[in-house]
Design an enzyme around this catalytic site. Sequence first.
Site, short mmCIF file in Angstrom:
data_model
loop_
_atom_site.label_atom_id
_atom_site.label_comp_id
_atom_site.label_asym_id
_atom_site.label_seq_id
_atom_site.Cartn_x
_atom_site.Cartn_y
_atom_site.Cartn_z
CG ASP A 121 -38.99 -66.69 -3.01
OD1 ASP A 121 -38.84 -65.46 -2.92
OD2 ASP A 121 -38.04 -67.48 -3.13
CG ASP A 170 -36.48 -62.24 -5.22
OD1 ASP A 170 -35.59 -61.87 -4.42
OD2 ASP A 170 -37.10 -63.32 -5.10
#
Length: 183
Positions: free
Chosen positions: A135, A153
Amino acid sequence: MNTPSASAAQPHPVAAASSDRWWLLMVIAASMLALDQGVKWIVAQNLPLGASIAVTEWFNLVHVLNPGAAFSFLADAGGWQRHVLTVLGVAVSVVLAGLLWRGVGSPVERVAYVGLIGGALGNVVDRVRIGAVVDYLDLHWREMHWPAFNLADIFIVGSAALLVLAAFRPGANGQQTGQGSTG
């Protein structure tokens, strides 16, 4: 006059149109996967794990690993979640690819399914490759940080939003547009 057996032999127009484009849809999903992996590679090569670069007052580039699911759900589960989330991501992608092959009536649903496949497989590749998802996007207000996320995402959440919107479009549940109840 068409007999029932003759019309049954003809492919449904929606199914024929989708299966003709199936390879194109899979190339688009693969491109989304490649873009996600490319950005993650750039982040991993240029930003040390745990580092953060302030871009604006409310946005940072970070490099973190998430062994769990969305919002770090199951991050501290002990390792089994890597395998379950990997299998789940692959299974969902296979089911959605199958649905695209059979035919999806709405272009919005097709786009959503492709985005879900690309995003899910983007995170699956990370789990298989390094055991966690990379991330790098960090939104925050003062000291309150939204959980870090990535392009995969965004594909997943955006696609889910499209499916919700598609469910509310006129005629979504077999309803005729412009016809009300005659009660």
